[in-house]
Design a protein around this motif. Structure first.
Motif, PDB file in Angstrom:
ATOM      1  N   THR A 270       0.822  -1.209   0.000  1.00 36.80           N
ATOM      2  CA  THR A 270       0.000   0.000   0.000  1.00 36.80           C
ATOM      3  C   THR A 270       0.855   1.257   0.000  1.00 36.80           C
ATOM      4  OG1 THR A 270      -1.814  -1.104   1.164  1.00 36.80           O
ATOM      5  CG2 THR A 270      -1.744   1.299   1.264  1.00 36.80           C
ATOM      6  N   GLU A 271       1.912   1.244   0.810  1.00 36.08           N
ATOM      7  CA  GLU A 271       2.718   2.454   0.980  1.00 36.08           C
ATOM      8  C   GLU A 271       3.766   2.660  -0.111  1.00 36.08           C
ATOM      9  OE1 GLU A 271       4.453   2.606   4.845  1.00 36.08           O
ATOM     10  OE2 GLU A 271       2.515   2.769   5.888  1.00 36.08           O
ATOM     11  N   ARG A 272       4.232   1.581  -0.742  1.00 29.67           N
ATOM     12  CA  ARG A 272       5.382   1.730  -1.634  1.00 29.67           C
ATOM     13  C   ARG A 272       5.135   1.381  -3.097  1.00 29.67           C
ATOM     14  NH1 ARG A 272      10.282  -0.546   2.297  1.00 29.67           N
ATOM     15  NH2 ARG A 272       9.654   0.699   4.125  1.00 29.67           N
ATOM     16  N   LEU A 273       3.987   0.825  -3.413  1.00 31.64           N
ATOM     17  CA  LEU A 273       3.757   0.362  -4.775  1.00 31.64           C
ATOM     18  C   LEU A 273       3.816   1.498  -5.794  1.00 31.64           C
ATOM     19  CD1 LEU A 273       3.210  -2.031  -6.562  1.00 31.64           C
ATOM     20  CD2 LEU A 273       0.763  -1.766  -6.121  1.00 31.64           C
ATOM     21  N   GLN A 274       3.177   2.617  -5.491  1.00 29.05           N
ATOM     22  CA  GLN A 274       3.178   3.731  -6.435  1.00 29.05           C
ATOM     23  C   GLN A 274       4.595   4.256  -6.653  1.00 29.05           C
ATOM     24  OE1 GLN A 274       0.428   6.866  -5.480  1.00 29.05           O
ATOM     25  NE2 GLN A 274       1.171   8.229  -7.082  1.00 29.05           N
ATOM     26  N   LEU A 275       5.376   4.363  -5.593  1.00 36.29           N
ATOM     27  CA  LEU A 275       6.755   4.822  -5.705  1.00 36.29           C
ATOM     28  C   LEU A 275       7.588   3.842  -6.519  1.00 36.29           C
ATOM     29  CD1 LEU A 275       9.081   6.720  -4.953  1.00 36.29           C
ATOM     30  CD2 LEU A 275       9.294   5.457  -2.783  1.00 36.29           C
ATOM     31  N   LEU A 276       7.416   2.552  -6.260  1.00 34.01           N
ATOM     32  CA  LEU A 276       8.154   1.533  -7.001  1.00 34.01           C
ATOM     33  C   LEU A 276       7.843   1.603  -8.495  1.00 34.01           C
ATOM     34  CD1 LEU A 276       8.014  -1.679  -4.774  1.00 34.01           C
ATOM     35  CD2 LEU A 276      10.074  -0.638  -5.720  1.00 34.01           C
ATOM     36  N   ARG A 277       6.595   1.764  -8.828  1.00 30.01           N
ATOM     37  CA  ARG A 277       6.218   1.830 -10.236  1.00 30.01           C
ATOM     38  C   ARG A 277       6.813   3.058 -10.915  1.00 30.01           C
ATOM     39  NH1 ARG A 277       0.029  -0.411  -9.388  1.00 30.01           N
ATOM     40  NH2 ARG A 277       0.497  -2.591  -9.946  1.00 30.01           N
ATOM     41  N   SER A 278       6.888   4.151 -10.193  1.00 30.95           N
ATOM     42  CA  SER A 278       7.488   5.363 -10.739  1.00 30.95           C
ATOM     43  C   SER A 278       8.979   5.158 -10.992  1.00 30.95           C
ATOM     44  CB  SER A 278       7.283   6.538  -9.768  1.00 30.95           C
ATOM     45  OG  SER A 278       7.957   7.689 -10.227  1.00 30.95           O
ATOM     46  N   VAL A 279       9.668   4.557 -10.025  1.00 33.99           N
ATOM     47  CA  VAL A 279      11.103   4.296 -10.179  1.00 33.99           C
ATOM     48  C   VAL A 279      11.341   3.270 -11.281  1.00 33.99           C
ATOM     49  CG1 VAL A 279      13.183   3.433  -9.032  1.00 33.99           C
ATOM     50  CG2 VAL A 279      11.601   4.909  -7.792  1.00 33.99           C
ATOM     51  N   SER A 280      10.478   2.258 -11.365  1.00 33.68           N
ATOM     52  CA  SER A 280      10.596   1.248 -12.403  1.00 33.68           C
ATOM     53  C   SER A 280      10.515   1.879 -13.790  1.00 33.68           C
ATOM     54  CB  SER A 280       9.501   0.187 -12.255  1.00 33.68           C
ATOM     55  OG  SER A 280       9.465  -0.667 -13.379  1.00 33.68           O
TER      56      SER A 280
END
Length: 265
Positions: A236-246
């Motif tokens: 919940t907390e990190r998925l959006q950030l991970l997708r952006s970095v990916s």
């Protein structure tokens, strides 16, 4: 002196390296004749080199074509470790680690294992710490499931035929039908999260990294300690950030062809 050095040179090694160098970003898949031509070798010599490299795990064959395998990265592990894949790690992974306060890693699939090609951490979570070149089984890891979800049905079937699957903790999923369902779910939702399956205390969420044709060529994760963070909360907390970095790393991979040769066909 020069003549002595020349006599001591290993011609076979030089030919094998020429075969490896025949592969490029624009030509990751080559036929025997194409490799022989690019390497400047007779077809019979190129074939012997390829068979040797395949036996050692550096090359694989798909139909009439040959492809490099991620194990080639081990040849440059010392260089990668010293450079720490500077652009990727410093610009993206270190920023990701700082923002989350935990570790971040980038891996590719090699056979039934994942291989770390970049990693950074702001803290040591536990005794099990990976580094560039580390290999872990794919099935109990978030990055492994992401990479398996990127395989073709035929390659995924080959994986299950070859993989040795056993419980590493009481929470490790070992039932092959359940693993297939988890991989299918990962393919559908675009990420995977695991908790205490690889080792107690390890919780991680991972997303795919793509090449310009949208083929999954690597996996990016953020991990933490399961006593601090649950799998659901981590996602919940990190998925959006991970997708952006990916997305940013995917663009960088267009300029780093060595990392895009995961041979996931």
């Amino acid at each position: 002196m020069k003549k002595t050095a020349r006599r001591e040179a290993m011609g076979g090694l030089a030919k094998g390296l020429e075969v490896i160098r025949a592969f490029t970003y624009d030509s990751p898949s080559l036929t025997l004749s194409e490799i022989a031509s690019r390497a400047g070798l007779p077809a019979a010599t190129a074939r012997r080199c390829l068979l040797t490299l395949a036996e050692l795990g550096y090359v694989m064959q798909s139909g009439r074509n040959f492809l490099l395998r991620p194990k080639v990265l081990e040849l440059g592990a010392a260089y990668l470790d010293s450079m720490n894949i500077e652009v990727l790690t410093k610009t993206y992974l270190e920023d990701l680690a700082r923002q989350t306060g935990d570790s971040a890693a980038l891996t590719v699939l090699d056979g039934t294992h994942i291989v770390y090609v970049a990693r950074t951490s702001v803290r040591t979570l536990m005794r099990l710490e990976a580094h560039v070149g580390s290999r872990l089984p794919a099935y109990p890891t978030s990055m492994g499931r992401v990479l398996l979800a990127g395989l073709s049905p035929e390659r995924l079937q080959e994986y299950f035929e070859q993989a040795e699957i056993s419980a590493l903790t009481e929470r490790t999923v070992t039932d092959r039908a359940k693993l297939r369902a988890l991989i299918d779910e990962c393919r559908r939702v675009g990420y995977s999260a695991v908790e205490d399956e690889l080792a107690y205390g390890v919780v991680a969420v991972a997303v795919p990294v793509f090449d310009k044709t949208r083929r999954v060529v690597a996996a990016l994760n953020s991990s933490s300690h399961s006593k601090k963070m649950t799998r659901a909360k981590l996602a919940t907390e990190r998925l959006q950030l991970l997708r952006s970095v990916s997305a940013q790393i995917s663009r960088e991979l267009h300029r780093v062809p060595g990392l895009s040769l995961s041979a996931q066909t």
